[in-house]
Design a protein around this motif. Sequence first.
Motif, PDB file in Angstrom:
ATOM      1  N   ARG A 190       0.831  -1.215   0.000  1.00 32.99           N
ATOM      2  CA  ARG A 190       0.000   0.000   0.000  1.00 32.99           C
ATOM      3  C   ARG A 190       0.864   1.263   0.000  1.00 32.99           C
ATOM      4  O   ARG A 190       0.390   2.341  -0.346  1.00 32.99           O
ATOM      5  CB  ARG A 190      -0.983  -0.005   1.159  1.00 32.99           C
ATOM      6  CG  ARG A 190      -0.384   0.258   2.498  1.00 32.99           C
ATOM      7  CD  ARG A 190      -1.464   0.388   3.585  1.00 32.99           C
ATOM      8  NE  ARG A 190      -0.794   0.462   4.856  1.00 32.99           N
ATOM      9  CZ  ARG A 190      -0.835  -0.465   5.796  1.00 32.99           C
ATOM     10  NH1 ARG A 190      -1.548  -1.554   5.618  1.00 32.99           N
ATOM     11  NH2 ARG A 190      -0.188  -0.310   6.917  1.00 32.99           N
ATOM     12  N   LEU A 191       2.134   1.113   0.352  1.00 33.12           N
ATOM     13  CA  LEU A 191       3.058   2.246   0.320  1.00 33.12           C
ATOM     14  C   LEU A 191       3.057   2.897  -1.060  1.00 33.12           C
ATOM     15  O   LEU A 191       3.105   4.117  -1.188  1.00 33.12           O
ATOM     16  CB  LEU A 191       4.472   1.770   0.680  1.00 33.12           C
ATOM     17  CG  LEU A 191       5.587   2.800   0.572  1.00 33.12           C
ATOM     18  CD1 LEU A 191       5.415   3.877   1.641  1.00 33.12           C
ATOM     19  CD2 LEU A 191       6.932   2.130   0.725  1.00 33.12           C
TER      20      LEU A 191
ATOM     21  N   TRP B  82       1.814  10.613  -0.203  1.00 33.17           N
ATOM     22  CA  TRP B  82       3.119  11.147   0.194  1.00 33.17           C
ATOM     23  C   TRP B  82       4.227  10.419  -0.576  1.00 33.17           C
ATOM     24  O   TRP B  82       5.119  11.063  -1.127  1.00 33.17           O
ATOM     25  CB  TRP B  82       3.334  10.978   1.703  1.00 33.17           C
ATOM     26  CG  TRP B  82       4.745  11.261   2.083  1.00 33.17           C
ATOM     27  CD1 TRP B  82       5.306  12.489   2.258  1.00 33.17           C
ATOM     28  CD2 TRP B  82       5.788  10.302   2.253  1.00 33.17           C
ATOM     29  NE1 TRP B  82       6.645  12.353   2.546  1.00 33.17           N
ATOM     30  CE2 TRP B  82       6.975  11.016   2.543  1.00 33.17           C
ATOM     31  CE3 TRP B  82       5.859   8.916   2.197  1.00 33.17           C
ATOM     32  CZ2 TRP B  82       8.187  10.392   2.780  1.00 33.17           C
ATOM     33  CZ3 TRP B  82       7.066   8.300   2.433  1.00 33.17           C
ATOM     34  CH2 TRP B  82       8.213   9.037   2.720  1.00 33.17           C
TER      35      TRP B  82
ATOM     36  N   ASP C 191       0.316   5.450  -1.426  1.00 29.57           N
ATOM     37  CA  ASP C 191       0.293   6.551  -0.466  1.00 29.57           C
ATOM     38  C   ASP C 191       0.654   7.843  -1.201  1.00 29.57           C
ATOM     39  O   ASP C 191       1.682   7.910  -1.884  1.00 29.57           O
ATOM     40  CB  ASP C 191       1.310   6.256   0.652  1.00 29.57           C
ATOM     41  CG  ASP C 191       1.288   7.277   1.746  1.00 29.57           C
ATOM     42  OD1 ASP C 191       1.512   8.477   1.447  1.00 29.57           O
ATOM     43  OD2 ASP C 191       1.077   6.896   2.905  1.00 29.57           O
TER      44      ASP C 191
END
Length: 114
Positions: free
Chosen positions: A10-11, A16, A14
């Motif tokens: 899931r990073l 960001w 993200d």
Amino acid sequence: MEIRRYLNTRLWRDSWFESLNANEKFVYIYLLTNPSTNMLGIYNLSIAYDCTLNEQPPRRCIKKLEEALKIIYCKGYIIIPDWISQNAMNPSMKLSALKDFDNLPDKVRAALPV
């Protein structure tokens, strides 16, 4: 004993993380997965040497990651505040994390987020 580091996929979604350039993404993934990271996500390391980058890109990346509150850099130690929450830990891993905590220098323990 083999050391494994897991990265939650899931990073990549993200917002960001999506905003980072390629070097910044590389450095952040390196910080999360390198073999020197202990069970707390804390270690003393020369990132420029391990990443085989010249010194400036990693320094800029570290500064950006600090500003985003993704890492804490304290007297030569990297602290990844979300490291434990990103890694599923079994009971033996938790014991190892406690041992790692006991072995930290006082200056690093004082910098840890509550």
